[in-house]
Design a protein around this motif. Structure first.
Motif, mmCIF file in Angstrom:
data_model
loop_
_atom_site.group_PDB
_atom_site.id
_atom_site.type_symbol
_atom_site.label_atom_id
_atom_site.label_comp_id
_atom_site.label_asym_id
_atom_site.label_seq_id
_atom_site.Cartn_x
_atom_site.Cartn_y
_atom_site.Cartn_z
ATOM 1 N N SER A 296 2.205 -1.365 -37.352
ATOM 2 C CA SER A 296 2.600 -0.206 -36.542
ATOM 3 C C SER A 296 4.110 0.011 -36.514
ATOM 4 C CB SER A 296 2.066 -0.367 -35.117
ATOM 5 O OG SER A 296 2.664 -1.482 -34.482
ATOM 6 N N ALA A 297 4.866 -0.829 -37.214
ATOM 7 C CA ALA A 297 6.334 -0.720 -37.213
ATOM 8 C C ALA A 297 6.766 0.580 -37.888
ATOM 9 C CB ALA A 297 6.951 -1.914 -37.919
ATOM 10 N N GLN A 298 7.610 1.320 -37.199
ATOM 11 C CA GLN A 298 8.081 2.609 -37.709
ATOM 12 C C GLN A 298 9.429 2.542 -38.414
ATOM 13 O OE1 GLN A 298 6.259 5.543 -37.508
ATOM 14 N NE2 GLN A 298 4.659 4.130 -36.884
ATOM 15 N N ASP A 299 10.155 1.448 -38.214
ATOM 16 C CA ASP A 299 11.495 1.369 -38.804
ATOM 17 C C ASP A 299 11.707 0.009 -39.470
ATOM 18 O OD1 ASP A 299 13.131 -0.444 -36.720
ATOM 19 O OD2 ASP A 299 11.741 0.856 -35.629
ATOM 20 N N SER A 300 12.692 -0.031 -40.340
ATOM 21 C CA SER A 300 12.931 -1.248 -41.120
ATOM 22 C C SER A 300 13.377 -2.418 -40.244
ATOM 23 C CB SER A 300 13.935 -0.994 -42.237
ATOM 24 O OG SER A 300 15.163 -0.560 -41.714
ATOM 25 N N ALA A 301 14.084 -2.165 -39.167
ATOM 26 C CA ALA A 301 14.529 -3.257 -38.286
ATOM 27 C C ALA A 301 13.329 -3.950 -37.638
ATOM 28 C CB ALA A 301 15.480 -2.733 -37.221
ATOM 29 N N THR A 302 12.345 -3.173 -37.214
ATOM 30 C CA THR A 302 11.142 -3.754 -36.612
ATOM 31 C C THR A 302 10.319 -4.489 -37.663
ATOM 32 O OG1 THR A 302 11.101 -1.949 -34.995
ATOM 33 C CG2 THR A 302 9.089 -3.239 -35.236
ATOM 34 N N ARG A 303 10.210 -3.910 -38.866
ATOM 35 C CA ARG A 303 9.486 -4.604 -39.941
ATOM 36 C C ARG A 303 10.179 -5.917 -40.283
ATOM 37 N NH1 ARG A 303 9.243 0.688 -41.695
ATOM 38 N NH2 ARG A 303 10.783 0.387 -43.326
ATOM 39 N N ALA A 304 11.503 -5.922 -40.308
ATOM 40 C CA ALA A 304 12.259 -7.146 -40.594
ATOM 41 C C ALA A 304 11.993 -8.203 -39.530
ATOM 42 C CB ALA A 304 13.746 -6.848 -40.697
ATOM 43 N N GLU A 305 11.953 -7.799 -38.274
ATOM 44 C CA GLU A 305 11.652 -8.731 -37.179
ATOM 45 C C GLU A 305 10.258 -9.342 -37.361
ATOM 46 O OE1 GLU A 305 10.771 -8.659 -32.385
ATOM 47 O OE2 GLU A 305 11.728 -6.931 -33.307
ATOM 48 N N CYS A 306 9.302 -8.510 -37.735
ATOM 49 C CA CYS A 306 7.938 -9.000 -37.960
ATOM 50 C C CYS A 306 7.876 -9.949 -39.152
ATOM 51 C CB CYS A 306 6.991 -7.822 -38.165
ATOM 52 S SG CYS A 306 6.775 -6.794 -36.706
ATOM 53 N N ILE A 307 8.598 -9.622 -40.202
ATOM 54 C CA ILE A 307 8.632 -10.488 -41.387
ATOM 55 C C ILE A 307 9.185 -11.856 -41.009
ATOM 56 C CG2 ILE A 307 9.741 -10.851 -43.620
ATOM 57 C CD1 ILE A 307 9.637 -7.741 -43.942
ATOM 58 N N ARG A 308 10.256 -11.871 -40.243
ATOM 59 C CA ARG A 308 10.842 -13.153 -39.816
ATOM 60 C C ARG A 308 9.855 -13.940 -38.955
ATOM 61 N NH1 ARG A 308 15.183 -9.648 -38.811
ATOM 62 N NH2 ARG A 308 16.637 -9.651 -40.546
ATOM 63 N N GLY A 309 9.149 -13.253 -38.075
ATOM 64 C CA GLY A 309 8.145 -13.914 -37.247
ATOM 65 C C GLY A 309 7.025 -14.508 -38.083
ATOM 66 N N LEU A 310 6.586 -13.766 -39.093
ATOM 67 C CA LEU A 310 5.540 -14.272 -39.976
ATOM 68 C C LEU A 310 6.029 -15.470 -40.785
ATOM 69 C CD1 LEU A 310 4.078 -10.871 -41.176
ATOM 70 C CD2 LEU A 310 2.880 -12.597 -39.802
ATOM 71 N N GLU A 311 7.267 -15.418 -41.209
ATOM 72 C CA GLU A 311 7.817 -16.541 -41.977
ATOM 73 C C GLU A 311 7.889 -17.805 -41.113
ATOM 74 O OE1 GLU A 311 11.529 -17.716 -44.911
ATOM 75 O OE2 GLU A 311 11.697 -15.932 -43.662
#
Length: 105
Positions: free
Chosen positions: A17-32
């Motif tokens: 549901s992330a609309q912007d790259s900053a939120t997607r980056a935060e999610c990627i870091r959380g997944l990592e």
């Protein structure tokens, strides 16, 4: 404390549901940080299709980190699941197909 599968679902839901790259980056870091191999298909999809080059790079790095950690863990435990190897091969094939499609456009 929630188990890893529940946490994975939460991060994947946020990512989808992330609309912007900053939120997607935060999610990627959380997944990592979570390190769950179940995140690999979503990270592969981001790597292949995200419009932001920095997000694609971050997804690639997180995916590699999770993948190699899982391989190392399986190797150290002496367990090599054919099913896990098949899933990884399928995820990599999907990413390659998506990336090839993006490059020819």
């Amino acid at each position: 404390m929630p188990d890893q599968d529940t946490t994975l679902k939460v991060w994947l839901g946020r990512l989808s549901s992330a609309q912007d790259s900053a939120t997607r980056a935060e999610c990627i870091r959380g997944l990592e940080v979570l390190g769950h191999p179940g995140a690999l298909p979503a990270l592969g999809e981001l790597f292949a299709t995200d419009p932001d080059p920095e997000t694609r790079l971050l997804a690639q790095q997180a995916g590699k980190s999770i993948y190699y950690s899982a391989v190392r863990q399986a190797w150290m435990s002496g367990v090599s699941s054919g099913n896990e190897q098949q899933k990884a091969a399928e995820a990599l094939a999907r990413v390659q197909a998506n990336k090839s499609g993006r490059q020819s456009s």
